[in-house]
Structures are given as C-alpha cells and as structure tokens.
Motif scaffolding. Structure first.
Motif: not given
Length: 122
Positions: A48-50, A2-10
């Motif tokens: 989004t993939a994550l 979740l951390f990396f997904a939020v990081l990518f989206i940010t």
C-alpha cells in the motif's frame, strides 16, 4: 515500483489466506497462524505504501482508498487480538477466533479486488 507493489499485495493475500484458512481447518489459533497474519499485514502495508507513492498527484479519496485503509486497520486489530489470545492461551477464545478471521479476510478482499478492477479499467 508497480511490480513490487503488486508483488507485496499478492504476498499479503497469500499469507493472510494461509493464516485464515489454516486456522479454520485446524479449528484453533496456533502460532504459525499469527505469523501469517503479521506477515500479511506487513506485506499489505508495504504494498500500500508503494501504491500510494505511485498515486502522488491523483485523487486520494476513493472507494478503494477508504476500504483499503479500513482493511489495513482491521488487519492490524486482528493481528494484535490474535497475539493477545495466544498469549493468554485461552482455549475457548483460540477455538472461536476463526469466525472473526474469516470476516476480516472477506472485508480485506474488497479493496484487493477493487484495486485490481480499477487498474484493469484504465
């Protein structure tokens, strides 16, 4: 994850915002704006993939899902179009491109914020 997904989206928000508003302030489309659009698209797609991997087993059809997929598609079309405009080196198209960039950015914000608010409510 979740951390990396939020990081990518940010990062997608940061890159896309830099590209859109950099283009608007400079009043013409430049190669670095294009790079920011593609970086934003790549980060959004990765994030989004994550997120989709985290949502396995949950309902897949929602407002956020539909607007998110539409936003990714618009980002792709926008980046491809910007690539074509720059390649053609048409000054008129390059000068007016920012009007459409802002619209795509605003549409992209819908799933960005709906995802954030949906997660906060849980």
């Amino acid at each position: 994850m979740l951390f990396f997904a939020v990081l990518f989206i940010t990062f997608a928000l940061i890159f896309y915002t830099l590209g859109v508003f950099g283009e608007k302030l400079q009043k013409t489309l430049k190669p670095w704006h294009l790079a920011a659009f593609w970086a934003g698209f790549a980060c959004d797609t990765g994030g989004t993939a994550l997120m989709s991997r985290l949502a396995v087993g949950q309902s897949t059809i929602s407002f956020h899902t539909v607007t998110g997929l539409a936003a990714i598609l618009l980002m792709l079309i926008h980046a491809v179009w910007a690539t074509v405009v720059l390649k053609r080196n048409n000054q008129e198209l390059m000068a007016g491109f920012h009007k459409y960039s802002l619209i795509v950015w605003l549409i992209w914000l819908i799933p960005y914020f709906s995802g954030m608010f949906t997660r906060m409510v849980r």
